[in-house]
Design a protein around this motif. Structure first.
Motif, PDB file in Angstrom:
ATOM      1  N   THR A 108      13.981   2.394   6.609  1.00 58.38           N
ATOM      2  CA  THR A 108      12.962   2.698   5.598  1.00 58.38           C
ATOM      3  C   THR A 108      12.529   4.154   5.723  1.00 58.38           C
ATOM      4  O   THR A 108      11.373   4.455   6.040  1.00 58.38           O
ATOM      5  N   HIS A 111       8.826   8.673   5.470  1.00 56.42           N
ATOM      6  CA  HIS A 111       7.834   9.244   6.382  1.00 56.42           C
ATOM      7  C   HIS A 111       8.540  10.067   7.449  1.00 56.42           C
ATOM      8  O   HIS A 111       8.176  11.213   7.725  1.00 56.42           O
ATOM      9  N   SER A 128       5.833  -2.730   9.529  1.00 53.45           N
ATOM     10  CA  SER A 128       6.279  -1.666   8.624  1.00 53.45           C
ATOM     11  C   SER A 128       5.948  -0.274   9.114  1.00 53.45           C
ATOM     12  O   SER A 128       6.230   0.706   8.411  1.00 53.45           O
ATOM     13  N   THR A 131       5.676   3.257   7.011  1.00 53.86           N
ATOM     14  CA  THR A 131       6.286   3.238   5.679  1.00 53.86           C
ATOM     15  C   THR A 131       5.340   2.588   4.687  1.00 53.86           C
ATOM     16  O   THR A 131       4.943   3.220   3.703  1.00 53.86           O
ATOM     17  N   LEU A 132       4.966   1.365   4.932  1.00 51.13           N
ATOM     18  CA  LEU A 132       4.076   0.627   4.029  1.00 51.13           C
ATOM     19  C   LEU A 132       2.746   0.374   4.712  1.00 51.13           C
ATOM     20  O   LEU A 132       2.692  -0.248   5.774  1.00 51.13           O
ATOM     21  N   CYS A 137       1.152   4.178   1.501  1.00 54.33           N
ATOM     22  CA  CYS A 137       2.403   4.435   2.206  1.00 54.33           C
ATOM     23  C   CYS A 137       2.237   5.721   3.003  1.00 54.33           C
ATOM     24  O   CYS A 137       1.282   6.480   2.798  1.00 54.33           O
ATOM     25  N   MET A 148      11.543   7.423  -0.452  1.00 57.16           N
ATOM     26  CA  MET A 148      10.461   6.519  -0.063  1.00 57.16           C
ATOM     27  C   MET A 148      10.319   5.370  -1.053  1.00 57.16           C
ATOM     28  O   MET A 148      10.078   4.219  -0.647  1.00 57.16           O
ATOM     29  N   LEU A 152      10.337   1.495  -0.006  1.00 55.27           N
ATOM     30  CA  LEU A 152       9.280   0.553  -0.370  1.00 55.27           C
ATOM     31  C   LEU A 152       9.832  -0.590  -1.222  1.00 55.27           C
ATOM     32  O   LEU A 152       9.366  -1.733  -1.117  1.00 55.27           O
ATOM     33  N   CYS A 166       0.911  -2.962   9.787  1.00 53.19           N
ATOM     34  CA  CYS A 166       1.283  -1.554   9.674  1.00 53.19           C
ATOM     35  C   CYS A 166       0.630  -0.754  10.792  1.00 53.19           C
ATOM     36  O   CYS A 166      -0.100  -1.294  11.626  1.00 53.19           O
ATOM     37  N   PHE A 219       1.402   2.153  -5.040  1.00 53.07           N
ATOM     38  CA  PHE A 219       2.614   2.628  -4.377  1.00 53.07           C
ATOM     39  C   PHE A 219       3.757   1.616  -4.484  1.00 53.07           C
ATOM     40  O   PHE A 219       4.920   1.997  -4.374  1.00 53.07           O
ATOM     41  N   ARG A 246       1.985   9.670  -5.086  1.00 52.50           N
ATOM     42  CA  ARG A 246       1.928  10.185  -3.718  1.00 52.50           C
ATOM     43  C   ARG A 246       1.261  11.569  -3.673  1.00 52.50           C
ATOM     44  O   ARG A 246       0.471  11.842  -2.770  1.00 52.50           O
TER      45      ARG A 246
END
Length: 252
Positions: A108, A111, A128, A131-132, A137, A148, A152, A166, A219, A246
């Motif tokens: 993923t 980031h 996650s 990432t999430l 995010c 990204m 996602l 997360c 997101f 974002r």
């Protein structure tokens, strides 16, 4: 179901400890102290560490915990030279056996370029990393908006009843931002109120249900016309809409 402990670390990080039988798994290691204290309070001995990505606030506790417990340490192949003590590297499509539990590995990136997420389908758990987030995010330090969005979208395809853990407690700020781009979403309004109450009471907002995030997070809804309109990009591609969401969050 396994026993799970959410461990606050540093200023706003979370580590997660999961016990199933004699297996005790840690996901990310921001700092050793709070993690060790939780393990000792429960009388658990760490057997595995899963690492999502290379940033220091997710790996700084590894050396101390590894010296004390000698766990199996699993992390992303693409970032193995940046993460100390790995005993196994993983990539997209790999499976990780953690005692009786089995995780599917998803790459993923966004980031960081080598970020991975771990999904345990039987236990309905997703880790996650950055990432999430709940209603958010991670910042795009090494990836593009399109990259990204693709990451996602992989996680969004998982079942609605997945519990998501997360790496940070960013949810209150994320909720305040989400309402600015999706002000007519009643589910979001209700969730934002619940989040505010939880934080006022000093309670964490993690874990969260993936299905709720699908309904409320801009997101995860860059392909929703309401979100596209909310950020002034009606009719644009999801990648373009996501990039605008974002960027607005970056400046919120």
């Amino acid at each position: 179901m396994p026993d799970i402990r959410l461990v606050p670390c540093l200023a706003d990080n979370y580590a997660v400890i999961v016990r199933e039988g004699d297996t005790v798994m840690l996901v990310d290691a921001p700092e050793a102290g709070p993690i060790r204290e939780q393990l000792k309070a429960d009388g658990w001995r760490l057997t595995h560490i899963l690492i999502t990505h290379k940033h220091d606030d997710h790996i700084a506790g590894i050396p101390e915990l590894a010296a004390e417990y000698s766990p199996i340490i699993v992390g992303p192949e693409a970032e193995q030279d940046k993460i100390p003590g790995l005993t196994r590297t993983v990539r997209e499509g790999d499976k990780v056996e953690v005692g009786p539990m089995v995780a599917d590995v998803y790459e993923t990136p966004g980031h960081t370029s080598g970020h991975v997420s771990f999904h345990f389908p039987k236990e309905k758990l997703l880790f996650s990393g950055d990432t999430l987030f709940a209603l958010g995010c991670g910042r795009l330090f090494e990836g593009s908006p399109a990259q990204m969005w693709h990451s996602l979208s992989k996680l969004r395809a998982l079942p609605d009843d997945t519990s998501v853990y997360c790496g940070h407690e960013y949810t209150l700020s994320n909720a305040r931002f989400a309402i600015t781009v999706d002000p007519h979403n009643k589910a979001l309004q209700e969730r934002a109120a619940d989040i505010a109450r939880a934080r006022d009471a000093g309670q964490p907002t993690i874990p969260f249900q993936l299905g709720l995030d699908k309904a409320t997070s801009p997101f995860l809804r860059a392909d929703d016309p309401a979100v596209a309109t909310g950020v002034g990009t009606p009719g644009a591609s999801p990648e373009t809409v996501f990039a605008e969401v974002r960027e607005r969050k970056n400046n919120f």
